[in-house]
Enzyme design. Structure first.
Site: not given
Ligand code: ACO
Length: 322
Positions: A112, A249, A279
């Site tokens: 990214c 980004h 993204n």
């Molecule tokens: N739809 C519904 N539920 C979902 C989904 C989905 N698409 N994905 C995960 N869940 C569920 C999980 O299974 C979990 O359920 P559980 O509690 O029963 O186990 C719950 O939602 C919470 O999951 P988490 O992974 O803890 O959710 P979080 O609040 O951390 O959000 C996210 C996830 C959006 C990916 C977050 O961690 C984030 O934004 N991370 C940054 C990642 C990113 O942007 N990466 C891109 C590449 S790097 C960059 O570009 C910077």
């Protein structure tokens, strides 16, 4: 010498997938995706449409906006993690498609952060006199490396491309004139397993799929990007108040908002396309930049901060005067 941005362009594939459409094949909801990421829609390349095809269209738009003929380009640097093939570089396919057979072309891989790395690379080459006019492209088809059964990742990404034309001009970088002022790159391989693809030519001889520890990425993102932005402010004696545009980004609305808030950047200066594009990795910054340039919002002399963080981890910032 200094390097100056002459113009930009972008391209998105025709096919769109809304959050609602995703719910037809993974267990997710529009509400979950919007609340956690701000993403509402993403674009996906058609069968037979490759990263190089998106890149060529973005490059042509950038050349037109810059008023530069393809034959006047002597350097192409293309940031991608989804190249057409393992080799040759996708940049060479773009070079050929544009009918350029002088100068040189190569790819840069920083996930990214790829576009920030590519601009920094071009800036160094142009200031060093190794090239005169560079086409700098971020292009991706992440749809091809997504596990469409993994709801934790497949909802986050999209395909697209963006490009800028950069030129070497007389005079040192200065706040009194257009050009790149300062670039700051960082990486820390201790985090390499937090966001990666589980395949490759040397390991599995397969392409593999994107795997991510989302929380871990989120945890580090804001601190890392704000550090390199502060480095850029310190190097130039500027502050958040001096910025006209913040072009981060586009990974996630929450990361963007938290970074801007921590730095004291006013919301109206923050460019956001993540809702529409998802993204798009290395393509997200030039896509976002092109959206404000095309809308006629950017004036010559505007001060802009580009910033990214991604797999590796890699991160970096570029401060420039348009
Ligand atoms: N739809 C519904 N539920 C979902 C989904 C989905 N698409 N994905 C995960 N869940 C569920 C999980 O299974 C979990 O359920 P559980 O509690 O029963 O186990 C719950 O939602 C919470 O999951 P988490 O992974 O803890 O959710 P979080 O609040 O951390 O959000 C996210 C996830 C959006 C990916 C977050 O961690 C984030 O934004 N991370 C940054 C990642 C990113 O942007 N990466 C891109 C590449 S790097 C960059 O570009 C910077």
């Amino acid at each position: 010498l200094r390097s100056v941005f002459l113009g930009c362009g972008s391209y998105l594939p025709e096919k769109q997938i809304t959050n609602q459409q995703l719910t037809e094949f993974v267990d997710t909801s529009d509400e979950w995706i919007v609340q956690r990421t701000g993403i509402k829609n993403r674009y996906v390349a058609a069968e037979g449409e490759f990263t190089s095809h998106l890149a060529v269209k973005a490059a042509q738009a950038a050349l037109e906006s810059a008023g530069v003929d393809a034959q006047d380009i002597d350097m192409i640097v293309l940031a991608t993690s989804t190249p057409d093939n393992t080799f040759p570089a996708t940049a060479v396919a773009v070079q050929n498609a544009l009918g350029i057979n002088h100068g040189f072309a190569f790819d840069v891989q920083a996930v990214c952060s790829g576009f920030v790395y590519a601009v920094t690379t071009a800036d160094a080459y142009l200031r060093g006199g190794l090239a005169k006019r560079a086409l700098v492209i971020g292009a991706e088809t992440f749809s091809r490396i997504l596990d469409w059964e993994d709801r934790t990742t497949c909802v986050l990404f999209g395909d697209g491309a963006g490009a800028v034309v950069m030129e070497a001009q007389e005079g040192e970088p200065s706040l009194d004139q257009s050009g790149v002022l300062t670039c700051h790159l960082r990486s820390d391989g201790r985090h390499k397993d937090k966001l990666y693809v589980d395949g490759g030519p040397s390991t599995t001889q397969t392409t593999g799929y994107l795997r991510m520890q989302g929380r871990e990425v989120f945890k580090h993102a804001v601190g890392m990007v704000t550090d390199v932005i502060e480095d850029a402010f310190d190097a130039t004696g500027t502050t958040a108040d001096d910025l006209d545009w913040f072009v981060p980004h586009q990974a996630n609305q929450r990361i963007i908002d938290a970074s801007a808030k921590k730095l004291g950047i006013a919301p109206e200066k923050v460019v956001k396309t993540v809702a529409e594009h998802g993204n798009t990795s290395a393509a997200s910054i030039p896509l976002a930049l092109d959206s404000i340039v095309k809308a006629g919002k950017v004036k010559k002399g505007d001060l802009m901060m580009l910033e990214a963080m991604g797999g590796g981890f890699t991160w970096g910032s570029v401060l420039l005067k348009w």
